[in-house]
Design a protein around this motif. Structure first.
Motif, PDB file in Angstrom:
ATOM      1  N   ARG A  67       9.384  -4.615  -5.727  1.00  0.00           N
ATOM      2  CA  ARG A  67       8.128  -5.171  -5.071  1.00  0.00           C
ATOM      3  C   ARG A  67       7.678  -5.093  -3.796  1.00  0.00           C
ATOM      4  O   ARG A  67       6.719  -4.354  -2.350  1.00  0.00           O
ATOM      5  CB  ARG A  67       7.700  -6.739  -4.901  1.00  0.00           C
ATOM      6  CG  ARG A  67       7.456  -7.030  -6.509  1.00  0.00           C
ATOM      7  CD  ARG A  67       6.896  -8.260  -7.197  1.00  0.00           C
ATOM      8  NE  ARG A  67       7.587  -8.553  -8.397  1.00  0.00           N
ATOM      9  CZ  ARG A  67       7.132  -8.806  -9.061  1.00  0.00           C
ATOM     10  NH1 ARG A  67       5.971  -7.655  -9.082  1.00  0.00           N
ATOM     11  NH2 ARG A  67       6.877  -9.406 -10.407  1.00  0.00           N
ATOM     12  N   GLU A  68       8.560  -5.027  -2.825  1.00  0.00           N
ATOM     13  CA  GLU A  68       8.952  -5.209  -1.210  1.00  0.00           C
ATOM     14  C   GLU A  68       8.785  -3.543  -1.377  1.00  0.00           C
ATOM     15  O   GLU A  68       8.094  -3.352   0.055  1.00  0.00           O
ATOM     16  CB  GLU A  68      10.042  -5.681  -0.736  1.00  0.00           C
ATOM     17  CG  GLU A  68       9.909  -6.712  -0.377  1.00  0.00           C
ATOM     18  CD  GLU A  68      11.342  -7.839  -0.368  1.00  0.00           C
ATOM     19  OE1 GLU A  68      12.128  -6.940   0.863  1.00  0.00           O
ATOM     20  OE2 GLU A  68      12.066  -8.637  -0.713  1.00  0.00           O
ATOM     21  N   ALA A  69       9.624  -2.445  -1.888  1.00  0.00           N
ATOM     22  CA  ALA A  69       9.513  -1.147  -1.245  1.00  0.00           C
ATOM     23  C   ALA A  69       7.911  -0.531  -1.867  1.00  0.00           C
ATOM     24  O   ALA A  69       7.116   0.473  -1.153  1.00  0.00           O
ATOM     25  CB  ALA A  69      10.077  -0.420  -2.124  1.00  0.00           C
ATOM     26  N   VAL A  70       7.736  -1.128  -2.605  1.00  0.00           N
ATOM     27  CA  VAL A  70       6.236  -0.705  -3.145  1.00  0.00           C
ATOM     28  C   VAL A  70       5.220  -0.651  -2.139  1.00  0.00           C
ATOM     29  O   VAL A  70       4.304  -0.226  -0.916  1.00  0.00           O
ATOM     30  CB  VAL A  70       5.364  -0.915  -4.244  1.00  0.00           C
ATOM     31  CG1 VAL A  70       3.949  -0.589  -4.913  1.00  0.00           C
ATOM     32  CG2 VAL A  70       6.732  -0.151  -5.041  1.00  0.00           C
ATOM     33  N   ALA A  71       5.271  -2.407  -2.034  1.00  0.00           N
ATOM     34  CA  ALA A  71       3.907  -2.980  -0.650  1.00  0.00           C
ATOM     35  C   ALA A  71       4.814  -2.337   0.490  1.00  0.00           C
ATOM     36  O   ALA A  71       3.332  -1.896   1.009  1.00  0.00           O
ATOM     37  CB  ALA A  71       4.626  -4.472  -0.294  1.00  0.00           C
ATOM     38  N   ASP A  72       5.608  -1.642   0.935  1.00  0.00           N
ATOM     39  CA  ASP A  72       5.992  -0.665   1.894  1.00  0.00           C
ATOM     40  C   ASP A  72       5.119   0.543   2.608  1.00  0.00           C
ATOM     41  O   ASP A  72       5.137   0.687   3.263  1.00  0.00           O
ATOM     42  CB  ASP A  72       7.801  -1.036   2.474  1.00  0.00           C
ATOM     43  CG  ASP A  72       8.434  -2.550   3.060  1.00  0.00           C
ATOM     44  OD1 ASP A  72       7.370  -3.362   3.275  1.00  0.00           O
ATOM     45  OD2 ASP A  72       9.171  -1.978   3.431  1.00  0.00           O
ATOM     46  N   LEU A  73       5.455   1.175   1.392  1.00  0.00           N
ATOM     47  CA  LEU A  73       5.292   2.337   0.515  1.00  0.00           C
ATOM     48  C   LEU A  73       3.341   1.989   1.236  1.00  0.00           C
ATOM     49  O   LEU A  73       2.687   3.365   1.507  1.00  0.00           O
ATOM     50  CB  LEU A  73       5.272   2.674  -0.385  1.00  0.00           C
ATOM     51  CG  LEU A  73       4.770   4.318  -1.017  1.00  0.00           C
ATOM     52  CD1 LEU A  73       4.929   5.351   0.091  1.00  0.00           C
ATOM     53  CD2 LEU A  73       4.610   4.343  -2.254  1.00  0.00           C
ATOM     54  N   VAL A  74       2.547   1.808   0.788  1.00  0.00           N
ATOM     55  CA  VAL A  74       1.090   1.180   0.543  1.00  0.00           C
ATOM     56  C   VAL A  74       0.647  -0.123   1.716  1.00  0.00           C
ATOM     57  O   VAL A  74      -0.975   0.409   2.001  1.00  0.00           O
ATOM     58  CB  VAL A  74       0.605   1.160  -0.794  1.00  0.00           C
ATOM     59  CG1 VAL A  74       1.081   2.088  -1.463  1.00  0.00           C
ATOM     60  CG2 VAL A  74       0.808  -0.110  -1.565  1.00  0.00           C
ATOM     61  N   GLY A  75       1.671  -0.587   2.242  1.00  0.00           N
ATOM     62  CA  GLY A  75       0.493  -1.733   3.161  1.00  0.00           C
ATOM     63  C   GLY A  75       0.613  -2.784   2.631  1.00  0.00           C
ATOM     64  O   GLY A  75      -1.151  -3.568   2.829  1.00  0.00           O
ATOM     65  N   GLY A  76       0.785  -3.060   1.435  1.00  0.00           N
ATOM     66  CA  GLY A  76       0.595  -4.083   0.323  1.00  0.00           C
ATOM     67  C   GLY A  76       1.138  -4.491   0.585  1.00  0.00           C
ATOM     68  O   GLY A  76       1.970  -5.386   1.754  1.00  0.00           O
ATOM     69  N   GLU A  77       1.113  -6.955  -0.198  1.00  0.00           N
ATOM     70  CA  GLU A  77       2.076  -7.620  -0.105  1.00  0.00           C
ATOM     71  C   GLU A  77       3.192  -7.273  -1.443  1.00  0.00           C
ATOM     72  O   GLU A  77       2.276  -7.771  -2.653  1.00  0.00           O
ATOM     73  CB  GLU A  77       1.152  -8.089   0.156  1.00  0.00           C
ATOM     74  CG  GLU A  77       0.999  -9.183   0.956  1.00  0.00           C
ATOM     75  CD  GLU A  77      -0.154 -10.702   1.098  1.00  0.00           C
ATOM     76  OE1 GLU A  77       0.305 -11.460   0.341  1.00  0.00           O
ATOM     77  OE2 GLU A  77      -1.742 -10.937   1.159  1.00  0.00           O
ATOM     78  N   PRO A  78       3.894  -7.891  -1.241  1.00  0.00           N
ATOM     79  CA  PRO A  78       4.331  -7.714  -2.469  1.00  0.00           C
ATOM     80  C   PRO A  78       4.608  -8.987  -4.073  1.00  0.00           C
ATOM     81  O   PRO A  78       4.373  -8.340  -4.645  1.00  0.00           O
ATOM     82  CB  PRO A  78       7.128  -7.911  -1.625  1.00  0.00           C
ATOM     83  CG  PRO A  78       6.238  -8.098  -0.110  1.00  0.00           C
ATOM     84  CD  PRO A  78       5.145  -8.446   0.025  1.00  0.00           C
TER      85      PRO A  78
END
Ligand SMILES: Cc1ncc(COP(=O)(O)O)c(C=O)c1O
Length: 400
Positions: A67-78
């Motif tokens: 979840r952290e990685a995907v959030a970092d990819l798109v600028g979201g929250e985990p």
């Protein structure tokens, strides 16, 4: 910015097979680090989540890291990252949950530029709720989806606007921030299909104004996993169907059954891989992702200009789409050959391309080519190089 395509290609075992992989828009190859992360998750001992012993704690840690990685990819929250098997499944799921809040006479907007996965789930959910569907149209000559038309489509009954951040066939990148601003001003939610856009440049869901942003890791060097990113508050306002004992917290509430934990470890490794595309990138993983994806976009666009110019110059080739802002994705036909025959010819030269509508059902209809086999799609991603492009150009030229 240092973008070393040779170093990047060496990270992909599959690219050593001598084929030009111009089929990335349908799914990319996977770097060794991703394969290693999936394998490593199993080798370390992996159990189901939420247990009292270390192999279970590892499964929970893998999910949290993903979840952290995907959030970092798109600028979201985990806490706003919903994981699932693919974008289509997740979109159906969100559509069903959202449609529970719709009333007869409410309105939903879809676009003819979109992959069918961001069209049909909304149309079918609208039909069940008695909601009205309104269409945003594509200009067949340019491939543009004009943002201005949304002003007339959005009204006070609009509940949901679904639009793509990039066409998976003609590459058009509509002005999503302008479109979502209109939706928000009218109190409507936006669902942005980022499956094709995500691998081709930096993504920031806040800049896009996306209430929901969907992406699929297998389009950006990861395993076959989809994700929908939204704010935890928005997710918390929805009640998807779920089992009684399964977690009710957000985002888990949207995830059905036991996840493929090892693949989720691969997703994190894929984001780490993307963050390292620019050798000179520094800072947090989010900052490195943004710098690296900008470098990847510049690399793809440089190659794409060469590829498109060459295809456009061939009298026996017709290319589709001329959007001002687009991904490095070419869609073309060759006189005297069906798209399938062209793909077979290219395959005989060890070049992988797709033929057909690629589920871009509406836009291939607008272009008037759907019934004749649509077209050939040759797409570039960050691991393609000059030689891939030169081989494509030579092989298509030989059909003239
Ligand atoms: C733009 C776009 N949207 C949606 C999808 C569907 O994604 P998935 O295969 O993850 O369901 C695709 C797949 O090709 C796509 O290119």
């Amino acid at each position: 910015m240092t973008f070393d395509v040779r170093r990047i290609r060496a990270a992909y075992p599959a690219l050593a097979d001598g084929y030009a992989y111009l089929d990335g828009a349908a799914g990319t190859q996977v770097p060794a680090a991703v394969i290693g992360a999936v394998r490593g998750a199993y080798e370390a001992g992996l159990s189901n989540g939420d247990g009292a012993f270390p192999a279970s704690a590892r499964a929970d840690a893998i999910t949290a890291a993903c979840r952290e990685a995907v959030a970092d990819l798109v600028g979201g929250e985990p806490a706003g990252v919903v994981l699932g098997p693919n974008m289509t499944t997740l979109t159906y799921r969100i559509a069903v949950a959202l449609a529970k809040t719709w009333q007869p006479g409410d309105e939903v907007i879809v676009s003819r530029l979109d992959h069918d996965a961001n069209v049909r789930p909304w149309i079918q959910a609208a039909a069940r709720a008695g909601a009205v569907v309104r269409w945003a149209e594509v200009d067949a000559a340019t491939g543009e989806l004009a943002a201005e038309q949304f002003a007339a489509l959005i009204g006070d009954r609009t509940r949901l606007l679904a639009v793509t951040a990039a066409s998976n066939v003609i590459g058009t990148k509509p002005d999503v921030p302008a479109i979502t601003a209109m939706a928000r001003a009218a109190g409507a939610l936006s669902y942005i299909d980022g499956v094709h856009a995500t691998p081709h440049g930096p993504v920031d869901i806040r800049t896009l104004g996306a209430d929901f942003y969907a992406t699929s890791a297998y389009k950006w060097s990861g395993p076959h996993i989809g994700a929908v990113i939204a704010s935890p508050e928005l997710l918390g306002s929805l009640r998807p169907d779920k089992l009684v004992p399964s977690p009710d917290a957000v985002p888990d509430r949207f995830e059905l059954g036991t996840p493929p934990f090892a693949d989720l470890a691969g997703v994190s490794a894929a984001v780490d891989h993307l963050a390292a595309l620019d050798d000179a990138a520094t800072g947090t993983r989010r900052q490195r992702v943004l710098a690296s994806m900008a470098a990847a976009e510049a690399h793809e666009q440089r190659l794409f200009a060469v590829m498109l110019d060459a295809l456009d110059e061939m009298r026996h080739v017709t290319t589709y789409g001329k959007a001002a802002v687009r991904t490095a994705t070419a869609f073309f036909t060759v006189a005297g050959y069906t798209p399938r025959q062209v793909a077979e010819h290219l395959a005989s030269r060890r070049i992988n391309v797709w033929n057909g509508h690629n589920y871009a059902w509406e836009v291939t209809g607008v272009l008037g080519i759907r019934e004749s086999g649509s077209a050939v799609r040759a797409g570039l991603v960050h691991y393609n190089d000059e030689s891939d492009v030169a081989r494509l150009i030579e092989a298509v030229a030989d059909l003239g």
